[in-house]
Design an enzyme around this catalytic site. Structure first.
Site, PDB file in Angstrom:
ATOM      1  N   LYS A  14      19.645  59.836  83.105  1.00  0.00           N
ATOM      2  CA  LYS A  14      21.279  59.664  82.896  1.00  0.00           C
ATOM      3  C   LYS A  14      21.462  61.142  82.133  1.00  0.00           C
ATOM      4  O   LYS A  14      22.332  61.848  82.412  1.00  0.00           O
ATOM      5  CB  LYS A  14      21.737  58.699  82.133  1.00  0.00           C
ATOM      6  CG  LYS A  14      21.465  57.337  82.937  1.00  0.00           C
ATOM      7  CD  LYS A  14      22.095  56.079  82.147  1.00  0.00           C
ATOM      8  CE  LYS A  14      21.236  56.060  80.732  1.00  0.00           C
ATOM      9  NZ  LYS A  14      19.804  55.163  80.882  1.00  0.00           N
ATOM     10  N   ARG A  89      26.646  49.046  77.984  1.00  0.00           N
ATOM     11  CA  ARG A  89      25.663  48.439  78.105  1.00  0.00           C
ATOM     12  C   ARG A  89      25.681  46.953  77.914  1.00  0.00           C
ATOM     13  O   ARG A  89      24.719  46.027  78.061  1.00  0.00           O
ATOM     14  CB  ARG A  89      24.502  48.921  77.208  1.00  0.00           C
ATOM     15  CG  ARG A  89      23.599  50.081  77.624  1.00  0.00           C
ATOM     16  CD  ARG A  89      22.713  50.422  76.458  1.00  0.00           C
ATOM     17  NE  ARG A  89      21.605  50.958  76.795  1.00  0.00           N
ATOM     18  CZ  ARG A  89      21.210  52.445  76.738  1.00  0.00           C
ATOM     19  NH1 ARG A  89      22.044  53.352  76.038  1.00  0.00           N
ATOM     20  NH2 ARG A  89      20.104  52.864  77.251  1.00  0.00           N
ATOM     21  N   ARG A 128       7.831  61.564  78.142  1.00  0.00           N
ATOM     22  CA  ARG A 128       8.924  61.973  77.401  1.00  0.00           C
ATOM     23  C   ARG A 128       8.732  61.794  75.843  1.00  0.00           C
ATOM     24  O   ARG A 128       9.000  62.648  74.917  1.00  0.00           O
ATOM     25  CB  ARG A 128      10.441  61.253  77.801  1.00  0.00           C
ATOM     26  CG  ARG A 128      11.367  61.886  76.939  1.00  0.00           C
ATOM     27  CD  ARG A 128      12.836  61.418  77.442  1.00  0.00           C
ATOM     28  NE  ARG A 128      13.115  60.128  77.126  1.00  0.00           N
ATOM     29  CZ  ARG A 128      14.279  59.191  77.463  1.00  0.00           C
ATOM     30  NH1 ARG A 128      15.086  60.070  78.202  1.00  0.00           N
ATOM     31  NH2 ARG A 128      14.492  58.198  77.051  1.00  0.00           N
ATOM     32  N   ARG A 134      10.097  60.681  70.215  1.00  0.00           N
ATOM     33  CA  ARG A 134      10.956  59.606  70.118  1.00  0.00           C
ATOM     34  C   ARG A 134      10.169  58.574  69.959  1.00  0.00           C
ATOM     35  O   ARG A 134       9.266  58.050  71.040  1.00  0.00           O
ATOM     36  CB  ARG A 134      11.832  59.488  71.314  1.00  0.00           C
ATOM     37  CG  ARG A 134      13.487  59.919  71.257  1.00  0.00           C
ATOM     38  CD  ARG A 134      13.956  59.825  72.483  1.00  0.00           C
ATOM     39  NE  ARG A 134      14.378  58.554  72.612  1.00  0.00           N
ATOM     40  CZ  ARG A 134      15.259  58.213  73.756  1.00  0.00           C
ATOM     41  NH1 ARG A 134      15.924  59.000  74.522  1.00  0.00           N
ATOM     42  NH2 ARG A 134      15.637  56.781  74.015  1.00  0.00           N
ATOM     43  N   ARG A 146      13.341  47.369  76.244  1.00  0.00           N
ATOM     44  CA  ARG A 146      14.395  48.007  76.650  1.00  0.00           C
ATOM     45  C   ARG A 146      14.672  47.415  78.159  1.00  0.00           C
ATOM     46  O   ARG A 146      15.786  47.387  78.473  1.00  0.00           O
ATOM     47  CB  ARG A 146      14.196  49.358  76.396  1.00  0.00           C
ATOM     48  CG  ARG A 146      14.387  50.028  75.016  1.00  0.00           C
ATOM     49  CD  ARG A 146      13.786  51.219  74.761  1.00  0.00           C
ATOM     50  NE  ARG A 146      14.181  52.323  75.244  1.00  0.00           N
ATOM     51  CZ  ARG A 146      13.376  53.571  75.598  1.00  0.00           C
ATOM     52  NH1 ARG A 146      12.111  53.430  75.070  1.00  0.00           N
ATOM     53  NH2 ARG A 146      14.018  54.350  76.076  1.00  0.00           N
TER      54      ARG A 146
HETATM   55  N1  LIG Z   1      25.799  51.165  74.481  1.00  0.00           N
HETATM   56  C1  LIG Z   1      24.744  50.672  73.609  1.00  0.00           C
HETATM   57  N2  LIG Z   1      24.770  49.657  72.856  1.00  0.00           N
HETATM   58  C2  LIG Z   1      23.828  49.127  72.136  1.00  0.00           C
HETATM   59  N3  LIG Z   1      22.658  50.033  71.881  1.00  0.00           N
HETATM   60  C3  LIG Z   1      22.731  51.260  72.224  1.00  0.00           C
HETATM   61  C4  LIG Z   1      23.587  51.985  73.341  1.00  0.00           C
HETATM   62  N4  LIG Z   1      23.231  53.065  73.615  1.00  0.00           N
HETATM   63  C5  LIG Z   1      22.021  53.402  72.894  1.00  0.00           C
HETATM   64  N5  LIG Z   1      21.667  52.262  72.398  1.00  0.00           N
HETATM   65  C6  LIG Z   1      20.602  52.208  71.553  1.00  0.00           C
HETATM   66  O1  LIG Z   1      19.983  53.552  71.545  1.00  0.00           O
HETATM   67  C7  LIG Z   1      18.596  53.590  72.172  1.00  0.00           C
HETATM   68  C8  LIG Z   1      18.485  54.849  72.773  1.00  0.00           C
HETATM   69  O2  LIG Z   1      19.071  54.829  73.795  1.00  0.00           O
HETATM   70  P1  LIG Z   1      19.142  56.077  74.981  1.00  0.00           P
HETATM   71  O3  LIG Z   1      18.945  57.508  74.446  1.00  0.00           O
HETATM   72  O4  LIG Z   1      20.569  55.966  75.891  1.00  0.00           O
HETATM   73  O5  LIG Z   1      17.975  55.591  75.848  1.00  0.00           O
HETATM   74  P2  LIG Z   1      17.327  55.102  76.869  1.00  0.00           P
HETATM   75  O6  LIG Z   1      16.568  56.252  77.485  1.00  0.00           O
HETATM   76  O7  LIG Z   1      16.940  54.149  76.608  1.00  0.00           O
HETATM   77  O8  LIG Z   1      18.552  54.904  78.021  1.00  0.00           O
HETATM   78  C9  LIG Z   1      18.616  52.046  73.155  1.00  0.00           C
HETATM   79  O9  LIG Z   1      17.417  51.743  73.248  1.00  0.00           O
HETATM   80  C10 LIG Z   1      19.610  51.110  72.166  1.00  0.00           C
HETATM   81  O10 LIG Z   1      18.720  50.706  70.994  1.00  0.00           O
END
Ligand SMILES: Nc1ncnc2c1ncn2[C@@H]1O[C@H](COP(=O)(O)OP(=O)(O)O)[C@@H](O)[C@H]1O
Length: 190
Positions: A14, A89, A128, A134, A146
């Site tokens: 994404k 989400r 990554r 991370r 996740r």
């Molecule tokens: N919309 C959301 N609602 C709740 N938690 C979120 C949301 N967006 C991100 N997070 C938190 O931040 C973390 C990392 O998000 P992101 O960088 O989008 O990672 P991913 O690669 O898992 O899609 C998620 O695992 C979650 O804990």
């Protein structure tokens, strides 16, 4: 104005695709994960709170995330459209986003999912993790958590957007350029 939601499991690409699409269509990219990481890096109160969830591979509570997202949208009153990456989400987040946009006489035009198999995604995320540092990408059990969170709380949103006739999906396996092209084809139909 065009507003897009990029949808897909962790590691689906994404963020990578949003970086190309924002240039191509002149959109403001909002990544909730990036905003949380920025806050963690800067040691804010929001960052400390978010970290306790992110480190376990859990979602940050809706209320916190929704307020943060609203603030990000409001920081950009002149945007010619948004790419929402990592939001919504949950069902509550999807409803909050529709309400927020409606207040501003805006709407989501399309939700586009990037599809890829779990095993491919796990390999991508572990790679990554080595480069980005991370911590949520360095531990397979956190990654699997996740995915469980995604299957339980986020996957149902496909129905939410299908009901609104806004759901599209593209194959997320291939070169970055090929996938940008697939996304652009969907955007061209809007
Ligand atoms: N919309 C959301 N609602 C709740 N938690 C979120 C949301 N967006 C991100 N997070 C938190 O931040 C973390 C990392 O998000 P992101 O960088 O989008 O990672 P991913 O690669 O898992 O899609 C998620 O695992 C979650 O804990």
């Amino acid at each position: 104005m065009i507003n897009l939601v990029l949808f897909g499991k962790p590691g689906a690409g994404k963020g990578t695709q949003a970086n190309f699409l924002k240039e191509k269509y002149n959109l403001k990219h909002i990544s909730t994960g990036d905003v949380f990481r920025f806050n963690i890096k800067n040691g804010t109160e929001l960052g400390t709170l978010a970290k306790s969830y992110i480190d376990k591979g859990e979602l940050v509570p809706d209320e916190v995330t929704i307020n943060m997202l609203k603030a990000e949208v409001e920081k950009n009153p002149d945007a010619s459209g948004f790419i929402f990456d990592g939001f919504p989400r949950t069902n509550a987040q999807a409803e909050a986003l529709d309400d927020l946009l409606e207040e501003k006489e805006m709407k989501i035009d399309a939700t586009i999912a990037l599809e890829a198999d779990d095993e491919v995604l796990i390999q991508r995320l572990l790679e990554r993790g080595k480069v980005s540092g991370r911590s949520d990408d360095q531990d397979e059990s956190k990654i699997r958590n996740r995915f469980d969170e995604y299957n339980e709380k986020t996957a149902p949103l496909m129905q939410y957007y299908k009901k609104q006739d806004k759901f599209h999906s593209v194959n997320g396996i291939g070169s970055i350029e090929d996938i940008t092209e697939r996304l652009s084809k969907v955007i061209a139909t809007l």
